[in-house]
Enzyme design. Structure first.
Site, short mmCIF file in Angstrom:
data_model
loop_
_atom_site.label_atom_id
_atom_site.label_comp_id
_atom_site.label_asym_id
_atom_site.label_seq_id
_atom_site.Cartn_x
_atom_site.Cartn_y
_atom_site.Cartn_z
N ASP A 38 0.83 -1.23 0.00
CA ASP A 38 0.00 0.00 0.00
C ASP A 38 0.85 1.27 0.00
OD1 ASP A 38 1.11 -0.02 2.49
OD2 ASP A 38 -0.80 0.06 3.58
N LYS A 194 20.74 40.73 -9.87
CA LYS A 194 19.51 40.68 -10.70
C LYS A 194 18.52 41.72 -10.18
CE LYS A 194 16.54 37.17 -10.33
NZ LYS A 194 16.02 35.81 -10.50
#
Ligand code: R5P
Length: 314
Positions: A38, A194
Site C-alpha cells: 500500500d 539581478k
C-alpha cells in the site's frame, strides 16, 4: 570503543553511506527498509543498537517525501531500540528553501521538518551547506553545519590554479558563501546582481558588480535545481568579457531541464558533490562530482570521540 558506533542507511543514498562507513572503518549496520504493497514505508534494524551511538545517513532528496518519511521511521525504530544517541546525517536537507513566511498563508516547511526529526527522536543533525544558516536555529538539538568549501578550495588549487581567478556569487543572497571562498583563495570577488525594472511589465536586468573582463570566473552556489540561475549568471559573465566560467555547487538537485541547460550553456564545467546521488540519465561531460564522504566520516568520528568539528573549516 568504536563497537558502539553504528552507521545505518536508508534508501536515499546507499553508495554514500557505504563510502562513509568504509572510511570510518565500521560496516554498515544491517537493516531492511522497504515499502508495503500500500506504499507505506517500513524498516527493521537487524543489529543490536542498545546503548549505541547511531548515525543515520539519509539525504532528503528526490523522492523527497519518501526519503524524509524513511528517515523519520528509522529514527523512531532507533529510539524504541534504546539507542544511546541518534544523529540524523542529512547531507542535503530537502525543503530548505521554504525557510520563511514571505507571503500570506504559506508554510515554513524547513522548520516543520526540524520539528518532525526532533519529535521522532533525533538528538543531533549533521548537514552540509544549508540553504540558510538560520535553519540551525529551527532545531533545539545540536546541529553540526558543515561546508563543502574545503573540498571546492582543494579542487580549485589542484585542478584550476588561482591565476586570474574571480569567485562570483550568482545572486545577492549567496555573497557570504562566495566571499568565504574568495578570501581563502586570495581571489577577487564579483556578484551577479539581478534587478526587476518597470512597474507593469517587469523585466529582469542583470549587472555584474566587480571586474570579470579577461578573468577565469568560478560561480559558487548551494543548490543547482533547474540550473536556470547558474546558466543565466554564466551567460551574463561571458557577455561582460569573462575568459571562462565554471560553477561549483554543493547540491545537484538537477530537475529537468537542468542537464540540457548545462550542456547548452557557456559554462565550461559544473562541479558538484555527492550529497545527492547522480543517476546515469544526469551524467554529462560537463559535470564533475566530488565526494563529501571523507568530510562526513571525519565529522562522525570527531562527534563520536568528542573532538572539535569547527576546526575542520579553519
Ligand atoms: C537560490 O537562492 C539558491 O541558492 C539557488 O540559486 C537556486 O535554488 C537554484 O535554482 P535553479 O537551479 O532552479 O535556478
Amino acid at each position: 570503543m568504536q563497537d558502539s558506533l553504528v552507521v545505518l542507511s536508508g534508501n536515499a543514498h546507499p553508495e554514500l553511506a557505504k563510502k562513509i562507513s568504509e572510511k570510518i572503518g565500521v560496516p554498515l549496520g544491517e537493516m531492511e527498509v522497504f515499502k508495503f504493497a500500500d506504499d507505506e514505508s517500513f524498516c527493521k534494524i537487524n543489529v543490536n543498537i542498545r546503548k549505541r551511538d547511531v548515525f543515520i545517513i539519509q539525504p532528503t532528496c528526490r523522492p523527497v517525501n519518501d526519503n524524509l518519511m524513511e528517515l523519520l521511521i528509522i529514527i523512531d525504530a532507533c529510539k524504541r531500540a534504546s539507542a544511546r544517541s541518534i544523529t540524523a546525517v542529512v547531507p542535503y536537507y530537502g525543503y530548505s528553501r521554504t525557510d520563511k513566511k514571505d507571503q500570506p498563508r504559506v508554510p515554513i516547511t524547513a522548520k516543520l521538518v526540524a520539528d518532525l526529526l526532533t519529535v521522532a527522536g533525533a538528538n543531533r543533525l549533521i548537514s552540509i551547506d544549508l540553504h540558510a544558516e538560520a535553519i540551525q536555529g529551527f532545531f533545539n538539538i545540536p546541529v553540526d553545519h558543515l561546508y563543502a568549501l574545503p573540498i571546492f578550495i582543494h579542487y580549485i588549487k589542484e585542478e584550476l590554479g588561482i591565476e586570474d581567478l574571480v569567485i562570483v556569487s550568482p545572486d545577492a543572497g549567496g555573497v557570504a558563501r562566495a566571499r568565504a571562498h574568495a578570501k581563502r583563495l586570495g581571489a577577487e570577488l564579483a556578484i551577479v546582481d539581478k534587478r526587476r525594472v518597470g512597474n507593469l511589465d517587469e523585466t529582469e536586468v542583470y549587472n555584474v558588480i566587480g571586474d570579470v573582463k579577461g578573468k577565469r570566473c568560478v560561480l559558487i552556489d548551494d543548490i543547482i535545481d533547474t540550473a536556470g540561475s547558474i546558466t543565466k549568471a554564466g551567460e551574463v559573465l561571458k557577455e561582460k568579457g569573462a575568459k571562462e566560467v565554471r560553477a561549483m555547487v554543493t547540491h545537484p538537485v538537477l530537475s529537468p531541464p537542468a542537464v540540457e541547460r548545462i550542456e547548452q550553456s557557456p559554462l565550461e564545467e559544473v562541479v558538484v558533490t555527492d550529497t545527492i546521488p547522480l543517476p546515469p540519465e544526469k551524467y554529462s561531460k560537463k559535470i564533475t562530482v566530488l565526494t563529501v564522504s571523507e568530510l562526513l566520516a571525519e565529522t562522525i568520528k570527531r562527534i563520536f570521540y568528542g573532538e572539535s568539528v569547527s576546526s575542520l573549516f579553519v
